[in-house]
Design a protein around this motif. Structure first.
Motif, PDB file in Angstrom:
ATOM      1  N   ARG A  43       0.785  -1.231   0.000  1.00  0.00           N
ATOM      2  CA  ARG A  43       0.000   0.000   0.000  1.00  0.00           C
ATOM      3  C   ARG A  43       0.819   1.284   0.000  1.00  0.00           C
ATOM      4  NH1 ARG A  43      -2.182  -1.125   6.088  1.00  0.00           N
ATOM      5  NH2 ARG A  43      -0.561  -0.034   7.283  1.00  0.00           N
ATOM      6  N   GLY A  44       2.127   1.172  -0.077  1.00  0.00           N
ATOM      7  CA  GLY A  44       2.949   2.379  -0.138  1.00  0.00           C
ATOM      8  C   GLY A  44       2.672   3.151  -1.412  1.00  0.00           C
ATOM      9  N   THR A  45       2.760   4.464  -1.344  1.00  0.00           N
ATOM     10  CA  THR A  45       2.486   5.276  -2.527  1.00  0.00           C
ATOM     11  C   THR A  45       3.685   5.250  -3.478  1.00  0.00           C
ATOM     12  OG1 THR A  45       3.380   7.309  -1.561  1.00  0.00           O
ATOM     13  CG2 THR A  45       1.048   6.802  -1.136  1.00  0.00           C
ATOM     14  N   ASP A  46       3.400   5.475  -4.750  1.00  0.00           N
ATOM     15  CA  ASP A  46       4.478   5.542  -5.741  1.00  0.00           C
ATOM     16  C   ASP A  46       5.444   6.677  -5.393  1.00  0.00           C
ATOM     17  OD1 ASP A  46       3.358   3.440  -7.128  1.00  0.00           O
ATOM     18  OD2 ASP A  46       2.315   4.722  -8.583  1.00  0.00           O
ATOM     19  N   ALA A  47       4.896   7.784  -4.883  1.00  0.00           N
ATOM     20  CA  ALA A  47       5.733   8.937  -4.523  1.00  0.00           C
ATOM     21  C   ALA A  47       6.691   8.586  -3.386  1.00  0.00           C
ATOM     22  CB  ALA A  47       4.854  10.114  -4.132  1.00  0.00           C
ATOM     23  N   ALA A  48       6.201   7.838  -2.386  1.00  0.00           N
ATOM     24  CA  ALA A  48       7.050   7.458  -1.257  1.00  0.00           C
ATOM     25  C   ALA A  48       8.168   6.529  -1.710  1.00  0.00           C
ATOM     26  CB  ALA A  48       6.210   6.790  -0.176  1.00  0.00           C
ATOM     27  N   ILE A  49       7.847   5.594  -2.575  1.00  0.00           N
ATOM     28  CA  ILE A  49       8.862   4.654  -3.066  1.00  0.00           C
ATOM     29  C   ILE A  49       9.882   5.375  -3.944  1.00  0.00           C
ATOM     30  CG2 ILE A  49       9.235   2.605  -4.500  1.00  0.00           C
ATOM     31  CD1 ILE A  49       6.542   1.546  -3.477  1.00  0.00           C
ATOM     32  N   ALA A  50       9.420   6.328  -4.755  1.00  0.00           N
ATOM     33  CA  ALA A  50      10.337   7.117  -5.582  1.00  0.00           C
ATOM     34  C   ALA A  50      11.277   7.938  -4.709  1.00  0.00           C
ATOM     35  CB  ALA A  50       9.543   8.033  -6.515  1.00  0.00           C
ATOM     36  N   ASP A  51      10.751   8.480  -3.615  1.00  0.00           N
ATOM     37  CA  ASP A  51      11.583   9.243  -2.675  1.00  0.00           C
ATOM     38  C   ASP A  51      12.654   8.342  -2.047  1.00  0.00           C
ATOM     39  OD1 ASP A  51      12.122  11.590  -0.796  1.00  0.00           O
ATOM     40  OD2 ASP A  51      11.557  10.027   0.637  1.00  0.00           O
ATOM     41  N   LEU A  52      12.276   7.121  -1.714  1.00  0.00           N
ATOM     42  CA  LEU A  52      13.241   6.177  -1.140  1.00  0.00           C
ATOM     43  C   LEU A  52      14.360   5.867  -2.139  1.00  0.00           C
ATOM     44  CD1 LEU A  52      10.740   3.749   0.630  1.00  0.00           C
ATOM     45  CD2 LEU A  52      12.346   5.306   1.757  1.00  0.00           C
ATOM     46  N   ARG A  53      14.008   5.726  -3.402  1.00  0.00           N
ATOM     47  CA  ARG A  53      15.017   5.464  -4.432  1.00  0.00           C
ATOM     48  C   ARG A  53      16.007   6.621  -4.523  1.00  0.00           C
ATOM     49  NH1 ARG A  53      17.433   1.364  -6.549  1.00  0.00           N
ATOM     50  NH2 ARG A  53      15.475   0.303  -7.117  1.00  0.00           N
ATOM     51  N   LYS A  54      15.514   7.849  -4.463  1.00  0.00           N
ATOM     52  CA  LYS A  54      16.396   9.016  -4.504  1.00  0.00           C
ATOM     53  C   LYS A  54      17.344   9.024  -3.310  1.00  0.00           C
ATOM     54  CE  LYS A  54      13.201  12.010  -7.070  1.00  0.00           C
ATOM     55  NZ  LYS A  54      12.358  13.237  -7.007  1.00  0.00           N
ATOM     56  N   ARG A  55      16.833   8.592  -2.169  1.00  0.00           N
ATOM     57  CA  ARG A  55      17.669   8.552  -0.965  1.00  0.00           C
ATOM     58  C   ARG A  55      18.776   7.507  -1.117  1.00  0.00           C
ATOM     59  NH1 ARG A  55      15.385  11.224   3.467  1.00  0.00           N
ATOM     60  NH2 ARG A  55      13.249  11.969   3.110  1.00  0.00           N
ATOM     61  N   VAL A  56      18.466   6.387  -1.716  1.00  0.00           N
ATOM     62  CA  VAL A  56      19.471   5.350  -1.952  1.00  0.00           C
ATOM     63  C   VAL A  56      20.545   5.870  -2.901  1.00  0.00           C
ATOM     64  CG1 VAL A  56      19.864   3.075  -2.996  1.00  0.00           C
ATOM     65  CG2 VAL A  56      17.942   3.414  -1.443  1.00  0.00           C
ATOM     66  N   GLU A  57      20.138   6.634  -3.902  1.00  0.00           N
ATOM     67  CA  GLU A  57      21.098   7.211  -4.843  1.00  0.00           C
ATOM     68  C   GLU A  57      22.019   8.207  -4.152  1.00  0.00           C
ATOM     69  OE1 GLU A  57      18.496   8.778  -7.810  1.00  0.00           O
ATOM     70  OE2 GLU A  57      18.139   6.828  -8.770  1.00  0.00           O
ATOM     71  N   LYS A  58      21.482   8.979  -3.214  1.00  0.00           N
ATOM     72  CA  LYS A  58      22.327   9.904  -2.444  1.00  0.00           C
ATOM     73  C   LYS A  58      23.335   9.143  -1.607  1.00  0.00           C
ATOM     74  CE  LYS A  58      19.120  13.806  -1.905  1.00  0.00           C
ATOM     75  NZ  LYS A  58      18.356  14.631  -0.916  1.00  0.00           N
ATOM     76  N   MET A  59      22.892   8.039  -1.002  1.00  0.00           N
ATOM     77  CA  MET A  59      23.812   7.231  -0.204  1.00  0.00           C
ATOM     78  C   MET A  59      24.878   6.592  -1.082  1.00  0.00           C
ATOM     79  SD  MET A  59      21.539   5.453   2.821  1.00  0.00           S
ATOM     80  CE  MET A  59      20.110   5.039   1.814  1.00  0.00           C
ATOM     81  N   ASP A  60      24.515   6.247  -2.318  1.00  0.00           N
ATOM     82  CA  ASP A  60      25.481   5.672  -3.238  1.00  0.00           C
ATOM     83  C   ASP A  60      26.596   6.671  -3.533  1.00  0.00           C
ATOM     84  OD1 ASP A  60      26.244   3.396  -4.814  1.00  0.00           O
ATOM     85  OD2 ASP A  60      25.732   4.560  -6.604  1.00  0.00           O
ATOM     86  N   ARG A  61      26.249   7.951  -3.623  1.00  0.00           N
ATOM     87  CA  ARG A  61      27.281   8.975  -3.836  1.00  0.00           C
ATOM     88  C   ARG A  61      28.188   9.091  -2.616  1.00  0.00           C
ATOM     89  NH1 ARG A  61      22.968  11.509  -6.684  1.00  0.00           N
ATOM     90  NH2 ARG A  61      22.295  12.738  -4.883  1.00  0.00           N
ATOM     91  N   ALA A  62      27.596   8.953  -1.426  1.00  0.00           N
ATOM     92  CA  ALA A  62      28.407   8.990  -0.201  1.00  0.00           C
ATOM     93  C   ALA A  62      29.361   7.802  -0.151  1.00  0.00           C
ATOM     94  CB  ALA A  62      27.505   8.996   1.029  1.00  0.00           C
ATOM     95  N   VAL A  63      28.897   6.635  -0.616  1.00  0.00           N
ATOM     96  CA  VAL A  63      29.760   5.447  -0.675  1.00  0.00           C
ATOM     97  C   VAL A  63      30.944   5.705  -1.606  1.00  0.00           C
ATOM     98  CG1 VAL A  63      29.899   3.046  -1.439  1.00  0.00           C
ATOM     99  CG2 VAL A  63      27.914   3.810  -0.125  1.00  0.00           C
ATOM    100  N   LYS A  64      30.666   6.264  -2.792  1.00  0.00           N
ATOM    101  CA  LYS A  64      31.725   6.526  -3.765  1.00  0.00           C
ATOM    102  C   LYS A  64      32.714   7.554  -3.252  1.00  0.00           C
ATOM    103  CE  LYS A  64      28.863   5.276  -7.730  1.00  0.00           C
ATOM    104  NZ  LYS A  64      28.122   5.745  -8.938  1.00  0.00           N
ATOM    105  N   ASP A  65      32.238   8.471  -2.413  1.00  0.00           N
ATOM    106  CA  ASP A  65      33.125   9.491  -1.832  1.00  0.00           C
ATOM    107  C   ASP A  65      33.797   9.005  -0.555  1.00  0.00           C
ATOM    108  OD1 ASP A  65      32.396  11.224  -3.855  1.00  0.00           O
ATOM    109  OD2 ASP A  65      30.848  12.232  -2.674  1.00  0.00           O
ATOM    110  N   ASP A  66      33.508   7.762  -0.155  1.00  0.00           N
ATOM    111  CA  ASP A  66      34.044   7.192   1.090  1.00  0.00           C
ATOM    112  C   ASP A  66      33.709   8.089   2.282  1.00  0.00           C
ATOM    113  OD1 ASP A  66      35.300   5.360   2.727  1.00  0.00           O
ATOM    114  OD2 ASP A  66      37.329   6.114   2.338  1.00  0.00           O
ATOM    115  N   ASP A  67      32.481   8.594   2.284  1.00  0.00           N
ATOM    116  CA  ASP A  67      32.004   9.512   3.324  1.00  0.00           C
ATOM    117  C   ASP A  67      31.150   8.737   4.330  1.00  0.00           C
ATOM    118  OD1 ASP A  67      31.086  11.589   4.865  1.00  0.00           O
ATOM    119  OD2 ASP A  67      29.898  12.539   3.282  1.00  0.00           O
TER     120      ASP A  67
END
Length: 233
Positions: free
Chosen positions: A116-140
């Motif tokens: 029952r999660g909204t498409d908007a909520a799931i899309a927001d979660l994906r964006k957050r994962v992408e931000k964390m991926d950048r932190a991983v690449k920066d070793d932050d």
């Protein structure tokens, strides 16, 4: 008769306002202590300096003491007679119990989001994962830790179950006493975010069984990383 009763009602109202103000100040102090624990400024065994914290927040020591009593009930602090309040130390065994419970709750959250999660909520979660991926690449690691907390808060909120969210936060508050230790090197944050990506794949596919399983596996992986950090320290 009416005039004579007005002062009593007035006093009662003032008392209620003062009580609410004290409760608000205690909540502010409580949140400040929580943040200090999460950010690593307060560690297990550290004493809460009531005077310093009161001065820092611009309040009296009363609300700080009330906040300490509240956080003791929440399992974050403990008090010693004539010595004050201290940050609680969480044992590995206690952490295991909490992780087991957290795994069950996050598994349920994953199932609910897929259903029952909204498409908007799931899309927001994906964006957050992408931000964390950048932190991983920066070793932050520090930046990743902050983003990771925000991601999990958004993840649980997406389940749209206030009762689940409340119980979850009680558990996570206690895990903050040692949880940071499991995310301190590049390998751990990389593996952690790969697990986040697998979770999002299941949520986007609207597969409740897979989402529940991957959420549970992520929590189990988090505890394994914590154990590793404890035994290699």
């Amino acid at each position: 008769m009416t005039r004579k009763s007005e002062p009593a009602r007035y006093i009662s109202s003032v008392e209620k306002i003062n009580q609410r103000r004290a409760q608000t100040l205690a909540s502010i102090a409580s949140e400040a202590i929580r943040e200090m624990i999460i950010e690593g400024h307060l560690r297990s065994g550290d004493r809460i300096n009531e005077s310093h914290l009161a001065d820092r927040l611009g309040i009296s020591r009363g609300p700080v003491r009330e906040a300490c009593r509240s956080l003791e009930q929440a399992g974050l602090l403990y008090s010693t007679t004539n010595k004050g309040a201290f940050v609680r130390e969480l044992s590995e065994e206690e952490a295991r119990y909490l992780y087991e419970l957290r795994g069950a709750l996050t598994g349920l959250a994953g199932r609910l989001i897929a259903l029952r999660g909204t498409d908007a909520a799931i899309a927001d979660l994906r964006k957050r994962v992408e931000k964390m991926d950048r932190a991983v690449k920066d070793d932050d690691a520090a930046g990743y830790f902050k983003l990771n907390l925000e991601f999990h808060d958004a993840l649980i909120a997406a389940a749209q179950n206030p009762a689940l969210e409340s119980r979850y936060r009680e558990i996570v508050d206690q895990l903050h006493l040692m949880r940071r230790r499991g995310l301190v090197d590049a390998h751990n944050i990389q593996v952690s975010n790969e697990e986040h990506q697998h979770i999002l794949d299941a949520l986007e596919a609207r597969d409740p069984d897979l989402a529940e399983r991957r959420m549970r596996e992520h929590v189990e992986g988090g505890f394994s990383r914590l154990q590793q950090s404890l035994h290699t320290a």
